[in-house]
Design an enzyme around this catalytic site. Structure first.
Site, PDB file in Angstrom:
ATOM      1  N   CYS A  77      -3.045  -4.780   3.971  1.00 23.08           N
ATOM      2  CA  CYS A  77      -1.920  -5.609   4.422  1.00 23.08           C
ATOM      3  C   CYS A  77      -1.932  -7.028   3.862  1.00 23.08           C
ATOM      4  CB  CYS A  77      -1.895  -5.665   5.945  1.00 23.08           C
ATOM      5  SG  CYS A  77      -1.680  -4.048   6.687  1.00 23.08           S
TER       6      CYS A  77
ATOM      7  N   HIS B 190      -1.450 -12.247  10.524  1.00 25.76           N
ATOM      8  CA  HIS B 190      -1.127 -10.840  10.317  1.00 25.76           C
ATOM      9  C   HIS B 190      -0.921 -10.212  11.682  1.00 25.76           C
ATOM     10  CE1 HIS B 190      -0.747  -6.879   8.902  1.00 25.76           C
ATOM     11  NE2 HIS B 190      -1.858  -6.460   9.478  1.00 25.76           N
TER      12      HIS B 190
ATOM     13  N   GLU C 271       0.850  -1.193   0.000  1.00 27.10           N
ATOM     14  CA  GLU C 271       0.000   0.000   0.000  1.00 27.10           C
ATOM     15  C   GLU C 271       0.886   1.244   0.000  1.00 27.10           C
ATOM     16  OE1 GLU C 271      -2.090  -1.079   3.804  1.00 27.10           O
ATOM     17  OE2 GLU C 271      -1.611   1.014   4.244  1.00 27.10           O
TER      18      GLU C 271
END
Lengths: 351, 134
Positions: free
Chosen positions: A112, A234, A80
């Site tokens: 992400c 994550h 990103e």
């Protein structure tokens, strides 16, 4: 079966501690440390961006697997913080590693989880016979507005995974995704910093998708947490993945090796992939790994992997291991950090 | 646009350290040359691309305190003469180094870094820099 043929990571050398950020913004360092469980975060040098980090990770993956550039049939870079709004980072990576002219390439964006979305697409292309092997990269130099909670976690790093069918070190047994329209975190076109839905980022976003994808995948492949040697999630901070792992029934021993955020912060698109890289550094043949990414907006990609005998023939030290990358550190204070990240308004005498 | 086309034309050697080897005397040139300055016309048609390892050692170095605008965020920065393992000696920036650890003779390896940006809307130029081998 297709799977990971090689892997490589890169983490910038510079680090800042949350205490230093808290000192500048008048917050209590103890409560920040306890609140997000981040002890330091990586900071890119002024001459580093997603293209340079991606190239270093890609080169490390090729060096570790001794893979010639002509074998790479696709390069997808998930991030990103691509340096250009229009001009793919993948083109720069392809040129820097000497890849073929005849090759698939694109940049991906899904907060992400853009890098793991790239992994899924490369796997699909390998499985369909479109390519022999391809590279998926997750890299970010993530942004956090000065004084915002994100400033304590937003860091930089990248991981490249080469996926193919020959000399596979970790088979991808199965993968799935969950997706919903959840406004937990976003950045509008042209805005320098993202906006987050504060507490909204937890239950309806990170936990719902991460836990949902993990459960659905385990149900599909008929496994329980006991079947896995390692689990990696994550990791926007140190607390969320720990809580998700425990809610799913994983123990500390299963997720501690893939949890890097306390040392390097949230590397966004690289976060889960770099945790997986740390696990592949130490995994043994037969070990099963559950890997689940999360991207705001929102969605999760889950992977069920089994390490193969091939890992014993790989010289894993041919490229820097995560442990090595974590040991090479230069500490900076907030002023240097602000200068590196271009957070200071400058005159014409500075680019 | 002249700068843009030069950057594009030189990307092979700036991105990947592709050198040129004279097929007549085997001398390696970096940056690449079209004709060998030793063999002159004997080298024409015999100059071949060769991949450098990107490794070498510090011949000499200087720490730049009076930096041009593009390097102000990195000031003071290190410029070094580096003798590459394949022969050529080149000028390169050494990054991420504790200046106290720099020494003539120390080994370095290349890294891929941003070299300059053509303003806020122009092209970003990438290329080789060096770090100390650890």
């Amino acid at each position: 079966m297709s799977g990971i043929v090689s892997y490589g990571s890169y983490i910038p050398k510079y680090r800042i501690k949350p205490d230093e950020i808290a000192r500048v913004w008048g917050e209590d360092p103890e409560s920040i440390r306890n609140g997000i469980y981040i002890l330091s975060k990586s900071v890119p040098s002024p001459d580093e961006d997603v293209a340079t980090i991606s190239v270093e990770a890609a080169r490390n993956a090729m060096m570790r697997g001794n893979i010639p550039p002509r074998d790479i049939g696709s390069i997808y870079v998930g991030s990103e913080s691509h340096p250009y709004a229009v001009k793919p980072t993948a083109t720069i990576v392809a040129s820097a590693i000497g890849a073929n002219f005849n090759m698939f390439a694109a940049d991906y964006e899904f907060a992400c989880k853009a890098g793991t979305a790239a992994m899924q697409n490369v796997k699909a292309m390998v499985d369909s016979g479109m390519i022999k092997s391809g590279m998926a990269i997750g890299a970010d130099t993530s942004q956090g507005a000065p004084g915002d909670a994100l400033e304590y976690s937003a860091s930089a790093g990248g991981t490249a995974m080469i996926i193919g069918k020959e000399k596979v070190i970790a088979e991808i047994n199965d993968t799935l995704s969950v997706t919903s329209d959840t406004p937990d975190f976003w950045r509008r076109e042209g805005q320098p910093y993202p906006t987050h839905g504060e507490r909204f980022t937890g239950e309806p976003a990170y936990f719902k998708h991460t836990i949902g994808a993990a459960k659905k995948l385990m149900e599909r492949v008929s496994t329980t947490p006991k079947d896995y040697k390692y689990a990696v999630f994550h990791q926007p901070n140190g607390k969320f993945p720990t809580r998700a792992a425990k809610q799913l029934g994983f123990s500390d021993d299963q997720f501690k090796d893939g949890l890097l955020t306390p040392q390097i912060g949230n590397t966004y698109s690289a976060a889960m992939m770099t945790g997986l890289s740390a696990i592949l550094d130490i995994a043994e043949a037969g070990d099963r790994i559950l890997a689940v990414s999360f991207g705001s907006g929102a969605g999760s990609d889950a992977f069920d992997l089994t390490v193969t005998d091939q890992i014993d023939t790989m010289d894993r030290k041919a490229a820097p291991t995560i442990r090595e990358l974590l040991s090479k550190v230069i500490w900076v204070d907030y002023a240097i950090y602000a200068k590196f990240k271009k957070k200071i308004v400058t005159g014409d005498n500075i680019e | 646009m002249g700068e843009l086309s030069r950057f594009w034309r030189e990307s092979n050697h700036r991105y990947r350290m592709i050198a040129i080897k004279c097929g007549n005397c085997n001398e390696v040139y970096f940056p690449p040359r079209d004709v060998c300055p030793k063999c002159h016309r004997e080298s024409i048609g015999k100059m071949q691309e060769t991949q450098l390892s990107g490794k070498g050692e510090i011949v000499s170095y200087t720490i730049v305190h009076d930096a041009p605008p593009a390097f102000m965020r990195q000031r003071p920065y290190v410029l070094a003469l580096i003798k590459l393992d394949e022969g050529p000696t080149i000028t390169g920036q050494i990054v991420d180094a504790d200046h106290g650890a720099l020494e003539i003779g120390k080994r370095v390896r290349n890294v891929f870094r941003k070299v300059r940006e053509d303003g806020k809307s122009g092209i970003i130029q990438y290329g080789y820099k060096f770090v100390l081998e650890e």
